[in-house]
Scaffold this motif. Structure first.
Motif, short mmCIF file in Angstrom:
data_model
loop_
_atom_site.label_atom_id
_atom_site.label_comp_id
_atom_site.label_asym_id
_atom_site.label_seq_id
_atom_site.Cartn_x
_atom_site.Cartn_y
_atom_site.Cartn_z
N ALA A 101 0.84 -1.21 0.00
CA ALA A 101 0.00 0.00 0.00
C ALA A 101 0.86 1.25 0.00
O ALA A 101 0.57 2.22 -0.72
CB ALA A 101 -0.93 -0.01 1.21
N GLN A 102 1.93 1.24 0.78
CA GLN A 102 2.85 2.39 0.81
C GLN A 102 3.49 2.61 -0.57
O GLN A 102 3.62 3.75 -1.03
CB GLN A 102 3.94 2.19 1.86
N LEU A 103 3.90 1.51 -1.20
CA LEU A 103 4.52 1.64 -2.52
C LEU A 103 3.52 2.16 -3.55
O LEU A 103 3.88 2.97 -4.42
CB LEU A 103 5.09 0.29 -2.98
N GLU A 104 2.27 1.74 -3.46
CA GLU A 104 1.25 2.23 -4.40
C GLU A 104 1.06 3.74 -4.23
O GLU A 104 0.97 4.48 -5.21
CB GLU A 104 -0.07 1.48 -4.19
N VAL A 105 1.02 4.21 -2.98
CA VAL A 105 0.92 5.66 -2.72
C VAL A 105 2.17 6.35 -3.26
O VAL A 105 2.08 7.41 -3.89
CB VAL A 105 0.74 5.93 -1.20
N ALA A 106 3.33 5.75 -3.00
CA ALA A 106 4.59 6.34 -3.48
C ALA A 106 4.58 6.45 -5.00
O ALA A 106 4.98 7.48 -5.56
CB ALA A 106 5.77 5.50 -3.01
N PHE A 107 4.11 5.41 -5.69
CA PHE A 107 4.08 5.43 -7.16
C PHE A 107 3.17 6.55 -7.66
O PHE A 107 3.49 7.24 -8.62
CB PHE A 107 3.62 4.09 -7.72
N GLN A 108 2.03 6.75 -7.00
CA GLN A 108 1.11 7.82 -7.40
C GLN A 108 1.77 9.19 -7.21
O GLN A 108 1.70 10.05 -8.09
CB GLN A 108 -0.19 7.74 -6.60
N VAL A 109 2.41 9.38 -6.07
CA VAL A 109 3.10 10.65 -5.80
C VAL A 109 4.20 10.88 -6.82
O VAL A 109 4.33 11.97 -7.40
CB VAL A 109 3.68 10.68 -4.36
N GLU A 185 5.38 13.35 3.41
CA GLU A 185 4.16 13.95 3.97
C GLU A 185 2.94 13.07 3.69
O GLU A 185 2.12 12.83 4.57
CB GLU A 185 3.97 15.35 3.37
N ARG A 186 2.83 12.58 2.48
CA ARG A 186 1.68 11.73 2.10
C ARG A 186 1.68 10.43 2.90
O ARG A 186 0.64 9.96 3.34
CB ARG A 186 1.73 11.44 0.61
N LEU A 187 2.86 9.85 3.11
CA LEU A 187 2.95 8.62 3.89
C LEU A 187 2.63 8.88 5.37
O LEU A 187 2.03 8.02 6.03
CB LEU A 187 4.33 7.99 3.75
N GLU A 188 3.01 10.05 5.86
CA GLU A 188 2.67 10.43 7.24
C GLU A 188 1.16 10.53 7.40
O GLU A 188 0.59 10.05 8.38
CB GLU A 188 3.33 11.77 7.55
N GLN A 189 0.49 11.14 6.43
CA GLN A 189 -0.98 11.26 6.46
C GLN A 189 -1.62 9.87 6.40
O GLN A 189 -2.61 9.63 7.06
CB GLN A 189 -1.48 12.09 5.27
N MET A 190 -1.03 8.99 5.63
CA MET A 190 -1.55 7.63 5.49
C MET A 190 -1.47 6.88 6.82
O MET A 190 -2.34 6.05 7.14
CB MET A 190 -0.73 6.90 4.42
N ALA A 191 -0.44 7.14 7.63
CA ALA A 191 -0.24 6.45 8.89
C ALA A 191 -1.22 6.89 9.96
O ALA A 191 -1.47 6.18 10.92
CB ALA A 191 1.20 6.65 9.37
N LEU A 192 -1.79 8.10 9.81
CA LEU A 192 -2.73 8.62 10.83
C LEU A 192 -4.03 7.86 10.85
O LEU A 192 -4.52 7.29 9.98
CB LEU A 192 -3.00 10.11 10.58
#
Length: 192
Positions: A101-109, A185-192
């Motif tokens: 899931a983190q990698l998918e968010v990273a790929f989008q960013v 920042e996006r990954l930090e938001q995802m962790a909340l």
């Protein structure tokens, strides 16, 4: 089925889809790699592929020479057939769902933020120029898809070692600090 068996199955399918003329053209392209006598004995694509494997010009991890020959024949369908094998993770190579899931968010960013510097970044991640060229050839007018497919290739070829921290380090090494900050920042938001 073992990954090696799947590779041989893909080669057999490619062989069965080659016309006689295409096989002759491929043999011509191999003249400097395989002896004349051996080339004259070859009557099927599978025999040619066996010779290429013996010469260390073809393996599961090295399909560049075969891809270049298929591209010269304008057989993009066969290139895609081979690419579908190369891009698939083998058994036991699944990533943790959270990392996935983190990698998918990273790929989008990355696709949103990196732009034209994507090739430099994926080279830094370890994707070869041959693979980059193959992906660009497969998606000629879609920069975002080229980048995304390159990232997928990197993820799949690194088994369970693909991580967001590796991407972040590569971004910083390429002086793409703004993209690295946005990703963090996006990954930090995802962790909340």
């Amino acid at each position: 089925m073992e990954k090696a068996d799947l590779f041989l199955l893909v080669l057999q399918r490619i062989s069965s889809n080659l016309s006689r003329k295409e096989l002759e053209d491929m043999k011509f392209l191999c003249k400097m790699k395989i002896g004349k006598r051996k080339l004259n004995e070859i009557e099927q694509g599978t025999e040619l592929f066996s010779c290429l494997m013996q010469q260390n010009l073809l393996s599961m991890s090295n399909t560049a020479f075969l891809v270049s020959m298929l591209q010269s024949l304008k057989r993009e369908d066969l290139v895609q057939e081979l690419a579908s094998f190369v891009d698939k993770p083998g058994p036991g190579q699944q990533l943790d769902p959270q990392v996935e899931a983190q990698l998918e968010v990273a790929f989008q960013v990355l696709c949103d933020e990196v732009g034209r510097d994507w090739k430099r970044l994926v080279r830094k991640l370890g994707v070869s120029q041959v693979h980059i060229d193959r992906i660009v050839y497969a998606h000629p007018n879609d920069l975002r898809e080229q980048f995304y497919q390159s990232l997928l290739l990197w993820k799949n070829s690194n088994d369970t070692e693909a991580s967001v921290s590796t991407i972040e380090k590569a971004l910083r090494d390429c002086y793409l600090n703004l993209a690295a900050d946005i990703l963090a920042e996006r990954l930090e938001q995802m962790a909340l």
